[in-house]
Design an enzyme around this catalytic site. Structure first.
Site, PDB file in Angstrom:
ATOM      1  N   GLU A 141       0.844  -1.110   0.389  1.00  0.00           N
ATOM      2  CA  GLU A 141      -0.032   0.231   0.013  1.00  0.00           C
ATOM      3  C   GLU A 141       0.912   1.338   0.410  1.00  0.00           C
ATOM      4  OE1 GLU A 141      -2.142   0.389   3.108  1.00  0.00           O
ATOM      5  OE2 GLU A 141      -3.445   1.606   2.785  1.00  0.00           O
ATOM      6  N   SER A 152       0.081   6.612   9.343  1.00  0.00           N
ATOM      7  CA  SER A 152       0.329   8.333   9.345  1.00  0.00           C
ATOM      8  C   SER A 152       1.770   8.730   9.517  1.00  0.00           C
ATOM      9  CB  SER A 152      -0.471   8.979  10.723  1.00  0.00           C
ATOM     10  OG  SER A 152       0.553   8.559  11.711  1.00  0.00           O
TER      11      SER A 152
HETATM   12  C1  LIG Z   1      -9.455   9.383   4.205  1.00  0.00           C
HETATM   13  C2  LIG Z   1      -9.273   8.358   4.596  1.00  0.00           C
HETATM   14  C3  LIG Z   1      -8.946   7.204   4.568  1.00  0.00           C
HETATM   15  C4  LIG Z   1      -8.860   6.309   4.933  1.00  0.00           C
HETATM   16  N1  LIG Z   1      -9.613   4.374   4.142  1.00  0.00           N
HETATM   17  C5  LIG Z   1      -9.150   3.323   4.705  1.00  0.00           C
HETATM   18  C6  LIG Z   1      -9.650   2.507   4.061  1.00  0.00           C
HETATM   19  O1  LIG Z   1     -10.115   2.462   2.997  1.00  0.00           O
HETATM   20  N2  LIG Z   1      -9.335   0.950   5.238  1.00  0.00           N
HETATM   21  C7  LIG Z   1      -9.073   1.476   5.959  1.00  0.00           C
HETATM   22  O2  LIG Z   1      -8.736   0.327   7.319  1.00  0.00           O
HETATM   23  N3  LIG Z   1      -8.600   2.169   6.911  1.00  0.00           N
HETATM   24  C8  LIG Z   1      -8.600   3.698   6.181  1.00  0.00           C
HETATM   25  N4  LIG Z   1      -8.131   4.608   6.671  1.00  0.00           N
HETATM   26  C9  LIG Z   1      -7.667   4.497   8.516  1.00  0.00           C
HETATM   27  C10 LIG Z   1      -6.080   5.149   8.249  1.00  0.00           C
HETATM   28  O3  LIG Z   1      -4.998   3.866   7.303  1.00  0.00           O
HETATM   29  C11 LIG Z   1      -5.787   6.016   9.675  1.00  0.00           C
HETATM   30  O4  LIG Z   1      -6.519   6.718   9.946  1.00  0.00           O
HETATM   31  C12 LIG Z   1      -4.275   5.985   9.739  1.00  0.00           C
HETATM   32  O5  LIG Z   1      -3.936   4.680   9.965  1.00  0.00           O
HETATM   33  C13 LIG Z   1      -4.269   6.113  11.022  1.00  0.00           C
HETATM   34  O6  LIG Z   1      -4.955   6.098  12.061  1.00  0.00           O
HETATM   35  P1  LIG Z   1      -6.152   6.991  13.113  1.00  0.00           P
HETATM   36  O7  LIG Z   1      -6.683   7.605  12.136  1.00  0.00           O
HETATM   37  O8  LIG Z   1      -6.692   5.499  14.411  1.00  0.00           O
HETATM   38  O9  LIG Z   1      -5.441   7.563  14.213  1.00  0.00           O
HETATM   39  P2  LIG Z   1      -4.311   7.553  15.567  1.00  0.00           P
HETATM   40  O10 LIG Z   1      -3.756   5.864  14.904  1.00  0.00           O
HETATM   41  O11 LIG Z   1      -5.847   7.526  16.774  1.00  0.00           O
HETATM   42  O12 LIG Z   1      -3.365   8.828  15.248  1.00  0.00           O
HETATM   43  C14 LIG Z   1      -3.551   9.959  15.997  1.00  0.00           C
HETATM   44  C15 LIG Z   1      -1.961  10.718  15.652  1.00  0.00           C
HETATM   45  O13 LIG Z   1      -1.114  10.436  16.651  1.00  0.00           O
HETATM   46  C16 LIG Z   1      -0.478  10.103  15.718  1.00  0.00           C
HETATM   47  N5  LIG Z   1       0.106   8.991  17.006  1.00  0.00           N
HETATM   48  C17 LIG Z   1       0.296   7.567  16.371  1.00  0.00           C
HETATM   49  N6  LIG Z   1       1.021   6.432  16.619  1.00  0.00           N
HETATM   50  C18 LIG Z   1       1.955   7.208  16.925  1.00  0.00           C
HETATM   51  C19 LIG Z   1       3.535   6.336  16.919  1.00  0.00           C
HETATM   52  N7  LIG Z   1       3.477   5.886  16.942  1.00  0.00           N
HETATM   53  N8  LIG Z   1       4.031   7.568  16.983  1.00  0.00           N
HETATM   54  C20 LIG Z   1       3.760   9.293  16.416  1.00  0.00           C
HETATM   55  N9  LIG Z   1       3.043   9.673  16.290  1.00  0.00           N
HETATM   56  C21 LIG Z   1       1.812   8.843  16.568  1.00  0.00           C
HETATM   57  C22 LIG Z   1      -0.466   9.580  14.490  1.00  0.00           C
HETATM   58  O14 LIG Z   1       0.488  10.002  13.794  1.00  0.00           O
HETATM   59  C23 LIG Z   1      -1.661  10.995  13.973  1.00  0.00           C
HETATM   60  O15 LIG Z   1      -0.997  12.232  14.233  1.00  0.00           O
HETATM   61  C24 LIG Z   1      -8.289   5.725   6.276  1.00  0.00           C
HETATM   62  C25 LIG Z   1      -7.938   7.600   6.646  1.00  0.00           C
HETATM   63  C26 LIG Z   1      -8.316   8.661   5.872  1.00  0.00           C
HETATM   64  C27 LIG Z   1      -8.100   9.618   7.132  1.00  0.00           C
END
Ligand SMILES: Cc1cc2nc3c(=O)[nH]c(=O)nc-3n(C[C@H](O)[C@H](O)[C@H](O)COP(=O)(O)OP(=O)(O)OC[C@H]3O[C@@H](n4cnc5c(N)ncnc54)[C@H](O)[C@@H]3O)c2cc1C
Length: 384
Positions: free
Chosen positions: A244, A369
């Site tokens: 991906e 992210s």
């Molecule tokens: C437009 C869009 C489309 C998407 N499409 C899909 C899809 O089709 N299928 C699917 O399964 N998922 C999808 N996603 C999900 C995407 O992969 C997740 O949003 C992403 O992996 C981040 O997870 P979270 O949103 O739970 O944020 P969190 O993990 O809660 O993170 C919140 C914040 O904390 C930071 N953070 C978290 N952990 C750490 C760390 N260890 N060190 C430093 N910083 C950290 C993150 O960078 C972020 O800024 C999509 C997301 C978006 C926004």
């Protein structure tokens, strides 16, 4: 380093260019170039045109429609496609579940799903993320419990991109709650038409409907729709996420956006040395990323993506966002009039500049992210 293409590769590039600029409908390519949203039918039509010519999934194993091309050829194929404004094959199908099924699927699953996946007869969605399992994907809570020959699935997925169009969803589920969290996950293929599956839209900041929540309530899934070994979902997810990340460095598309912006605002750029420097810097960075993408492609061994795929994801999204920001600046105050209709005096590209900029905030979040990519780079590449 040899940067010139051989005659054979130049001929190949020309062949791709000719195909993409003549065989995929101009209406679709213009919509892509102008940043307009495509319909599901247009995306399906485009992928089927590619598949008919053997150009939808050239990176798959040859027995399932792959072409056995060199990494350079694959790169040229992808670049020329984006350059021509051809929608890239649906990533969920072509880069995610297709390669996973080819590598981990049973013979029956390969026969049943791979041809339909390549031809977009099945539209797949990715059901990985959950409210508390995005970056920390191993925390998935959606459960699958065996009942007779079926799995019974309960839980919620989120951010499911284009789930409203999907026929099937590949889903990470918890199949063993007793073991270390990575060790108790499996990958299930779920037909979206099964009773108990519900798709709920999430509205995005640009007003579009691109992502969804997907809810599962007592959804019965045939036992043979489990991919690979029971509880091997974490290994499969890592394989899929590496692919991906390679796919989310849209160098060709970003180059096309930048070239389009230069064409539209040529006078403005010519008059302003600071703007010229900004454009030149972006072009150089894109060139550097393109070379990095080639190096990553050349070093992905045994189906395992190179850890530098995280660099591509990180830098690719940063540049994509930087170009969208430049377009907003070029459009000036007119870019705020995103609500104006087609009868407005303002050019379409200027009206679309701000929604596109806002929409692309997502690029540094999805696919893992950018903060998390930095952690992967620091650990696995820099050894920090
Ligand atoms: C437009 C869009 C489309 C998407 N499409 C899909 C899809 O089709 N299928 C699917 O399964 N998922 C999808 N996603 C999900 C995407 O992969 C997740 O949003 C992403 O992996 C981040 O997870 P979270 O949103 O739970 O944020 P969190 O993990 O809660 O993170 C919140 C914040 O904390 C930071 N953070 C978290 N952990 C750490 C760390 N260890 N060190 C430093 N910083 C950290 C993150 O960078 C972020 O800024 C999509 C997301 C978006 C926004």
């Amino acid at each position: 380093m040899q940067l010139e293409l051989s005659e054979e590769d130049q001929a190949f590039r020309q062949e791709m260019r000719d195909f993409f600029t003549t065989q995929v409908s101009e209406e679709i390519r213009t919509a892509v170039t102008e940043g307009r949203e495509l319909t599901k039918d247009q995306l399906v039509e485009s992928m089927r045109t590619l598949n008919e010519a053997g150009l939808a999934v050239p990176h798959w194993p040859e027995e399932y429609g792959g072409r056995g091309w060199s990494d350079l050829k694959r790169h040229l194929w992808f670049e020329e496609m984006q350059r021509a404004g051809v929608p890239t094959p649906l990533a969920f199908n072509a880069s995610m579940i297709g390669p996973v099924l080819a590598q981990f699927g049973s013979e029956e699953q390969k026969l049943e799903f791979l041809p339909k996946t390549a031809n977009l007869d099945i539209w797949w969605a990715q059901g990985f993320s959950e409210p508390d399992a995005g970056s920390d994907l191993a925390s998935v809570r959606t459960t699958a419990v065996l009942d007779g020959d079926d799995w019974v699935v309960n839980g919620q997925k989120t951010w499911t991109t284009l789930g409203q169009h999907a026929d099937w969803i590949f889903t990470l589920v918890r199949t063993d709650p007793e073991v270390k969290k990575q060790a108790g996950i499996s990958l299930l293929l779920i037909d979206m038409a099964t009773p108990g599956v519900e798709v709920r839209p999430i509205e995005l900041i640009d007003g579009g409907h691109e992502v969804n929540e997907v809810w599962f309530e007592d959804v019965r899934v045939p036992g043979d729709h489990l991919v690979g070994e029971l509880n091997s979902g974490w290994t499969i997810a890592k394989f899929l996420l590496g692919n991906e990340r390679v796919g989310v460095a849209p160098v060709g598309a970003t180059k096309r956006s930048l070239a389009y912006a230069k064409e539209l605002a040529a006078d403005l750029i010519a008059d302003d040395p600071l703007l010229r420097a900004r454009v030149a810097e972006l072009e150089n960075e894109l060139l550097a990323l393109e070379l990095t993408a080639l190096r990553v492609a050349a070093h992905s061994a045994g189906g395992e993506p190179h850890p530098a795929s995280s660099v591509l994801k990180l830098k690719g999204s940063v540049l994509q966002q930087a170009v969208s920001e430049l377009v907003v600046d070029l459009a000036g105050p007119g870019s705020l009039a995103s609500g104006a209709g087609d009868d407005s005096d303002l050019d379409g590209w200027a009206r679309r500049a701000t929604p596109t900029y806002l929409n692309l905030r997502k690029a540094s979040i999805y696919g893992g992210s950018n903060e998390v990519q930095r952690q992967i780079i620091s650990r696995t590449i820099l050894g920090l």
